[in-house]
Design an enzyme around this catalytic site. Structure first.
Site, PDB file in Angstrom:
ATOM      1  N   GLY A 193       0.846  -1.188   0.000  1.00 13.12           N
ATOM      2  CA  GLY A 193       0.000   0.000   0.000  1.00 13.12           C
ATOM      3  C   GLY A 193       0.879   1.234   0.000  1.00 13.12           C
ATOM      4  O   GLY A 193       2.107   1.124  -0.070  1.00 13.12           O
TER       5      GLY A 193
ATOM      6  N   ASP B  96     -11.938   5.851   4.708  1.00  9.99           N
ATOM      7  CA  ASP B  96     -11.199   5.303   3.564  1.00  9.99           C
ATOM      8  C   ASP B  96     -11.824   3.989   3.095  1.00  9.99           C
ATOM      9  O   ASP B  96     -11.125   2.996   2.869  1.00  9.99           O
ATOM     10  CB  ASP B  96      -9.722   5.111   3.950  1.00  9.99           C
ATOM     11  CG  ASP B  96      -8.798   5.049   2.743  1.00  9.99           C
ATOM     12  OD1 ASP B  96      -9.253   5.391   1.628  1.00  9.99           O
ATOM     13  OD2 ASP B  96      -7.636   4.645   2.909  1.00  9.99           O
TER      14      ASP B  96
HETATM   15  P1  ATP Z   1      -3.507   2.314   0.442  1.00  9.51           P
HETATM   16  O1  ATP Z   1      -2.213   2.158   1.143  1.00  9.51           O
HETATM   17  O2  ATP Z   1      -3.452   3.313  -0.650  1.00  9.51           O
HETATM   18  O3  ATP Z   1      -4.638   2.557   1.387  1.00  9.51           O
HETATM   19  P2  ATP Z   1      -4.121  -0.511   0.249  1.00  9.51           P
HETATM   20  O4  ATP Z   1      -5.349  -0.520   1.109  1.00  9.51           O
HETATM   21  O5  ATP Z   1      -4.120  -1.462  -0.908  1.00  9.51           O
HETATM   22  O6  ATP Z   1      -3.850   0.932  -0.319  1.00  9.51           O
HETATM   23  P3  ATP Z   1      -2.675  -1.688   2.418  1.00  9.51           P
HETATM   24  O7  ATP Z   1      -3.741  -1.397   3.397  1.00  9.51           O
HETATM   25  O8  ATP Z   1      -1.255  -1.513   2.840  1.00  9.51           O
HETATM   26  O9  ATP Z   1      -2.841  -0.786   1.125  1.00  9.51           O
HETATM   27  O10 ATP Z   1      -2.903  -3.183   1.911  1.00  9.51           O
HETATM   28  C1  ATP Z   1      -2.228  -3.716   0.807  1.00  9.51           C
HETATM   29  C2  ATP Z   1      -2.885  -5.015   0.390  1.00  9.51           C
HETATM   30  O11 ATP Z   1      -2.571  -6.018   1.343  1.00  9.51           O
HETATM   31  C3  ATP Z   1      -4.408  -4.971   0.343  1.00  9.51           C
HETATM   32  O12 ATP Z   1      -4.861  -4.522  -0.893  1.00  9.51           O
HETATM   33  C4  ATP Z   1      -4.781  -6.422   0.605  1.00  9.51           C
HETATM   34  O13 ATP Z   1      -4.768  -7.130  -0.616  1.00  9.51           O
HETATM   35  C5  ATP Z   1      -3.638  -6.928   1.470  1.00  9.51           C
HETATM   36  N1  ATP Z   1      -4.037  -6.978   2.895  1.00  9.51           N
HETATM   37  C6  ATP Z   1      -4.083  -5.961   3.763  1.00  9.51           C
HETATM   38  N2  ATP Z   1      -4.485  -6.373   4.984  1.00  9.51           N
HETATM   39  C7  ATP Z   1      -4.700  -7.702   4.879  1.00  9.51           C
HETATM   40  C8  ATP Z   1      -5.181  -8.737   5.781  1.00  9.51           C
HETATM   41  N3  ATP Z   1      -5.485  -8.445   7.051  1.00  9.51           N
HETATM   42  N4  ATP Z   1      -5.309  -9.984   5.304  1.00  9.51           N
HETATM   43  C9  ATP Z   1      -5.008 -10.272   4.018  1.00  9.51           C
HETATM   44  N5  ATP Z   1      -4.575  -9.365   3.111  1.00  9.51           N
HETATM   45  C10 ATP Z   1      -4.429  -8.093   3.527  1.00  9.51           C
END
Ligand code: ATP
Ligand code: MG
Length: 354
Positions: A78, A191
């Site tokens: 992310g 968000d």
């Molecule tokens: P941004 O940082 O712009 O908000 P994002 O939501 O994709 O974007 P992250 O929250 O860091 O960024 O998550 C990255 C990815 O990791 C997610 O899109 C998801 O696929 C995976 N992910 C996050 N949390 C979990 C979880 N608890 N279990 C499984 N996969 C997860």
């Protein structure tokens, strides 16, 4: 500036047992109170540190250190950092470990961990549980419930569109999560987007990153500096006005419509001319009429549900509680439809290590 402080455990697994750790801080970076010692290894009971007695199960469950987690693979990236699938060495349990890069001052960090601790101690089956959080060398690490079917982004990539009966079941679960956040915790998520709605093999849908964007924004000294995508942001937020819980409902409406039509609703179709730049998109959200579900392709209940979410005037938008009894949700409620069927045939989420 990077902190030289060792890892600090900030929260116990069971929210009821969460304790205030800051009052135990000693000059060496260890927290101590009676038998309890908290340091870079996590939480320890002194009797166990002496090595004579094996810890009993209950003690063991509350002992959790970053070093006890083994990385299996990177599962996502992310804007704030990387999410890894990790396994607890002793119990074999799987978790998602999310790292958020933050080079910030001690005082700000205290505020952040406090907010995260409150925000992440969820007691709702539709909000991803945050079991622990640590701060070390400018990185906040969150030990999260692992959702093994990834996010809605992964699912839409494979299925392109989701049919109404599945959408109703998915939506009901997200709404239950939102009712909990809005009406019980009295917070705005801020968000809601496809990557923050996670799914597991049982077909359970859960909201994640609750409070994180607000905390990141406040850490920069500007409470409302947004650090994510603007695509799903309600018009009143884009135009800088005051906003409330209803801004999450706008975002939900756009996400559900996107799942139904297979593209982000503000992106023109292939037949239409041109594409929107960043500013054109913001302008469209604020100035143009809201998107609609095409009535020739979707049921009246679905069209009405989307319209109830994406009203430009937040006062006109339904609340999460009201939407739970919307005819679209009610229509499929007793049909015994499981999202497990939808995610069962899909490939596991793509990861970055292959
Ligand atoms: P941004 O940082 O712009 O908000 P994002 O939501 O994709 O974007 P992250 O929250 O860091 O960024 O998550 C990255 C990815 O990791 C997610 O899109 C998801 O696929 C995976 N992910 C996050 N949390 C979990 C979880 N608890 N279990 C499984 N996969 C997860
Ligand atoms: Mg996220």
């Amino acid at each position: 500036m990077k902190s030289k402080k060792p890892l600090r455990p900030l929260q116990l697994a069971v929210p009821d047992e969460a304790i205030q750790v800051d009052k135990f801080l000693t000059a060496s970076g260890t927290f101590q109170d009676g038998d309890l010692r908290l340091n870079q290894k996590g939480l320890r009971l002194m009797s166990e540190d002496s090595g004579s007695q094996p810890p009993d199960i209950k003690e063991f469950e509350t002992q959790f250190a970053l070093e006890d987690l083994e990385t299996i693979k990177v599962i996502g990236k992310g804007s704030g950092g990387v999410v890894q699938l990790v396994q607890h060495k002793w119990t074999g349990s799987l978790f998602a470990l999310k790292g958020i890069q933050m080079n910030i001052q001690e005082t700000v960090r205290k505020q952040i961990v406090q907010e995260l601790k409150i925000n992440q101690s969820s007691q709702c089956p539709h909000v991803v549980v945050c079991y622990h959080s640590f701060y070390h060398n400018g990185i906040i690490s969150l030990v999260l419930e692992y959702m093994n079917r990834g996010s809605l982004v992964d699912i839409i990539k494979q299925v392109k569109t989701i049919l109404e009966p599945y959408l109703a079941v998915l939506c009901k679960q997200v709404l239950e999560g939102l009712v909990y956040l809005h009406h019980e915790r009295h917070v705005i998520h801020r968000d809601i987007k496809p990557s923050n709605l996670l799914v597991n093999h049982k077909g359970e849908v859960k909201i994640t990153d609750f409070g994180v964007s607000a905390v990141l924004a406040s850490s920069m000294g500007q409470r409302d500096t947004f650090v994510g995508t603007y695509n799903y942001m309600a018009p009143e937020r884009i135009s800088g006005g005051s906003y409330d819980y209803k801004s999450d409902i706008w975002s939900l409406g756009l996400v559900i419509l996107e799942c139904a039509i297979g593209r982000f609703p503000y992106i023109p179709t292939e037949q239409e001319e041109g594409f929107l730049s960043f500013y054109e998109l913001l302008e469209a959200i604020v100035d143009q009429p809201p998107p609609i579900a095409p009535p020739d392709q979707f049921s009246p209940e679905f069209c009405s549900f989307i319209s109830a979410c994406v009203q430009k005037d937040p006062q006109e938008r339904m609340s999460s509680l009201e939407l739970l009894s919307h005819p679209f949700i009610k229509k499929f409620e007793d049909k015994d439809i499981s999202l497990g069927v939808l995610v069962d045939g899909l490939d596991p989420p793509v990861n970055y290590l292959g």
